[in-house]
Enzyme design. Sequence first.
Site, mmCIF file in Angstrom:
data_model
loop_
_atom_site.group_PDB
_atom_site.id
_atom_site.type_symbol
_atom_site.label_atom_id
_atom_site.label_comp_id
_atom_site.label_asym_id
_atom_site.label_seq_id
_atom_site.Cartn_x
_atom_site.Cartn_y
_atom_site.Cartn_z
ATOM 1 N N SER A 25 0.791 -1.303 0.065
ATOM 2 C CA SER A 25 0.086 0.015 -0.040
ATOM 3 C C SER A 25 0.692 1.401 -0.109
ATOM 4 O O SER A 25 0.252 2.460 0.248
ATOM 5 C CB SER A 25 -1.032 0.150 1.108
ATOM 6 O OG SER A 25 -0.159 0.004 2.402
ATOM 7 N N ASN A 112 -3.220 -3.197 12.202
ATOM 8 C CA ASN A 112 -4.574 -3.263 11.923
ATOM 9 C C ASN A 112 -5.200 -1.760 12.665
ATOM 10 O O ASN A 112 -6.077 -0.971 12.107
ATOM 11 C CB ASN A 112 -5.509 -4.283 12.370
ATOM 12 C CG ASN A 112 -5.112 -5.534 11.458
ATOM 13 O OD1 ASN A 112 -4.132 -5.508 10.458
ATOM 14 N ND2 ASN A 112 -5.571 -6.784 11.836
ATOM 15 N N THR A 157 -38.161 26.965 -13.918
ATOM 16 C CA THR A 157 -38.310 25.698 -13.471
ATOM 17 C C THR A 157 -38.564 25.045 -14.823
ATOM 18 O O THR A 157 -38.820 25.589 -15.661
ATOM 19 C CB THR A 157 -39.723 25.492 -12.528
ATOM 20 O OG1 THR A 157 -40.703 25.915 -13.492
ATOM 21 C CG2 THR A 157 -39.654 26.113 -11.441
ATOM 22 N N HIS A 158 -38.078 23.647 -15.016
ATOM 23 C CA HIS A 158 -37.905 22.886 -16.232
ATOM 24 C C HIS A 158 -37.083 23.824 -17.045
ATOM 25 O O HIS A 158 -37.458 23.294 -18.340
ATOM 26 C CB HIS A 158 -39.095 22.606 -16.719
ATOM 27 C CG HIS A 158 -40.304 22.119 -15.666
ATOM 28 N ND1 HIS A 158 -40.484 20.728 -15.307
ATOM 29 C CD2 HIS A 158 -41.079 22.940 -14.868
ATOM 30 C CE1 HIS A 158 -41.249 20.513 -14.289
ATOM 31 N NE2 HIS A 158 -41.882 21.762 -14.074
ATOM 32 N N SER A 279 -9.739 27.142 -28.423
ATOM 33 C CA SER A 279 -9.746 26.075 -29.320
ATOM 34 C C SER A 279 -8.397 26.288 -30.268
ATOM 35 O O SER A 279 -7.957 27.281 -30.498
ATOM 36 C CB SER A 279 -10.969 26.087 -30.276
ATOM 37 O OG SER A 279 -10.692 25.189 -31.214
ATOM 38 N N LYS A 285 -12.719 30.892 -29.935
ATOM 39 C CA LYS A 285 -13.420 30.244 -28.921
ATOM 40 C C LYS A 285 -12.899 30.574 -27.767
ATOM 41 O O LYS A 285 -11.858 30.772 -27.232
ATOM 42 C CB LYS A 285 -13.407 28.510 -29.047
ATOM 43 C CG LYS A 285 -14.053 27.982 -30.009
ATOM 44 C CD LYS A 285 -15.448 28.233 -29.859
ATOM 45 C CE LYS A 285 -16.140 27.260 -28.650
ATOM 46 N NZ LYS A 285 -16.067 25.850 -28.942
ATOM 47 N N ASN A 287 -13.950 28.965 -24.015
ATOM 48 C CA ASN A 287 -14.487 27.558 -23.610
ATOM 49 C C ASN A 287 -14.336 27.308 -21.867
ATOM 50 O O ASN A 287 -13.328 27.756 -21.251
ATOM 51 C CB ASN A 287 -13.978 26.103 -23.983
ATOM 52 C CG ASN A 287 -14.111 26.034 -25.477
ATOM 53 O OD1 ASN A 287 -15.009 26.895 -25.936
ATOM 54 N ND2 ASN A 287 -12.946 25.689 -26.073
ATOM 55 N N GLU A 292 -16.193 22.871 -16.425
ATOM 56 C CA GLU A 292 -16.564 21.467 -17.122
ATOM 57 C C GLU A 292 -15.836 20.381 -16.416
ATOM 58 O O GLU A 292 -16.295 19.486 -16.247
ATOM 59 C CB GLU A 292 -16.080 21.434 -18.560
ATOM 60 C CG GLU A 292 -17.004 22.155 -19.322
ATOM 61 C CD GLU A 292 -16.543 22.383 -21.005
ATOM 62 O OE1 GLU A 292 -17.209 21.928 -21.881
ATOM 63 O OE2 GLU A 292 -15.522 23.127 -21.077
ATOM 64 N N TYR A 319 -10.608 -7.119 10.589
ATOM 65 C CA TYR A 319 -9.747 -6.672 9.471
ATOM 66 C C TYR A 319 -9.605 -7.713 8.510
ATOM 67 O O TYR A 319 -9.427 -8.911 8.658
ATOM 68 C CB TYR A 319 -8.003 -6.280 10.254
ATOM 69 C CG TYR A 319 -7.435 -5.899 8.815
ATOM 70 C CD1 TYR A 319 -7.632 -4.485 8.640
ATOM 71 C CD2 TYR A 319 -6.301 -6.762 8.076
ATOM 72 C CE1 TYR A 319 -6.684 -4.087 7.682
ATOM 73 C CE2 TYR A 319 -5.843 -6.220 7.260
ATOM 74 C CZ TYR A 319 -5.715 -4.791 6.901
ATOM 75 O OH TYR A 319 -5.147 -4.284 5.680
ATOM 76 N N GLN A 324 -7.137 -2.358 2.565
ATOM 77 C CA GLN A 324 -6.073 -1.708 2.095
ATOM 78 C C GLN A 324 -6.449 -0.943 0.871
ATOM 79 O O GLN A 324 -6.246 0.308 0.571
ATOM 80 C CB GLN A 324 -5.080 -2.595 1.917
ATOM 81 C CG GLN A 324 -3.835 -1.757 1.283
ATOM 82 C CD GLN A 324 -2.566 -2.813 1.228
ATOM 83 O OE1 GLN A 324 -2.075 -3.175 2.298
ATOM 84 N NE2 GLN A 324 -2.218 -3.077 0.249
#
Length: 493
Positions: A25, A112, A157-158, A279, A285, A287, A292, A319, A324
């Site tokens: 680990s 543990n 709304t919607h 772009s 562009k 963006n 995002e 355990y 892990q």
Amino acid sequence: MRTDVVRLGRLSGERTGEMMHFLSSMRSDRCIADADILVDLAHVLMLEKQKIIDRDIAKQLLSALLELFDEGIPEEVFDERFEDVHSGIESLLIESVGVDVGGRMHIGRSRNDEVATCIRIKLREDMLKQMSALLKVREVLVALAELHIDTMMPGFTHMQHAQPTTLAHHLLAYEQAFSRDFDRLKDTYVRVNQSPLGAAAFASTGYPINREYTASLLGFDGLVTNTMDAVATRDFALETLADLSILMATTSRLCEELIIWSTSFVKFVTLDDAFCSTSSIMPQKKNPDTAEIMRAKTGSVFGAFTGALLTVKGLPMSYNRDLQELTPHIWRGMRDAKESLRLLIDMLSSATFDTERMREEAGKGFSTATELADTLVRTYGLPFRTAHNIVGRAVQKGNLSLFTLEEAALEVGGGISLVAKGLTQQSIDEVLDVPYSIALRKAPGGPAPFAIRIAIGERKKQLDSDSFLIDQRLANLSRVKEDMIAKVRRLVV
Ligand code: ARG
């Protein structure tokens, strides 16, 4: 340095390369390496206090550990030939002070309880940092709301124009959601900050250990009492990841709106160039990539949560090594959420809102029609459903003029005449006015400037008390750590 101190008695045969990479680990243990030193220090202090080891042995162990604390953990400890950082550090100690001293550190404990303790120590710190970032996001939202109490905009709304509202109202809606996200982390923290140490493998130990002592040295608020539960549970991590997932869901909704608002057909907001990209082919562009990516990171955090959840599903007591594989999900979820929130603070505070465009849209789509229906109820005593039908029919006909409303009332209002009741074009125009409609909505939490000013005052008070809580918890953690280190330094001289 030997890499097989734990297994050399029971097992033979070299495990090399690919196997150890698969089993170790170590990569994810970098996150808990500093916590592990603290856990080792607390454990040795306790062993000495309980007279389980001699003072002289304790002193040697503590000074070796202190060196790691002061100088940092050498890179050789992070060798993947160790199963984990716990055996790496123990091996280093055995190497540097000899097995007669170094070989006594692990008395009365197991990896543990050790790993569970380390995870909780690192996690509580991360949670507080995350909560501080959340506070800043909320502060930015409240500050922006204060600037936009009178900025009218359409509410949806919607995703259809519904009723006019204000930008302040919209921003405070997010603040309220983030405030609950904060509360969830605050509540979870109480269950994270419990000490599993002393549970050993799962059945505690026959040595006269003092669990309360190590818990208080490490700044825990209490014990995970049942020692089997203490090593077996990761519900504290699941809960944190659930909190982070919900928080990211809020974040992704806000990001989605910023993305929509920055399109050329909405144009409600301009994001600072720093948060956008262009772009490689389309030179014009701009963006909204940062928003995002945040929207996508939300999915990664959900993935971390489900990954963790699926790891514990069906695991028998106590355990199991499967656990892990859960730990990296915690750090990945936390990292994605933390990075997103930190960027969100600046992305929001540097955004500019086109208040003219918002105003322009606020009254579109018959957005004040509800107020007209309400007026027919309030002033002329119509049942709401009748008023709703009359206004709806007028909208279907294409306008809310007195003439059209009268026609509509004759058709769907049971033949009543609004003109006969005293409705005039002037009174219609008055109630269709956007500021009028907003100002009327002054119930607690509503968009009216009157209600928003009260809400802003309340939110500021809440922010003050939330930030006080974080400062207290952070100060407490650093004080506890300083106290323990000071205790160790006094003992080793
Ligand atoms: N690396 C392990 C983990 O993260 C530590 C505990 C190992 N315990 C054991 N019995 N092998 O869970």
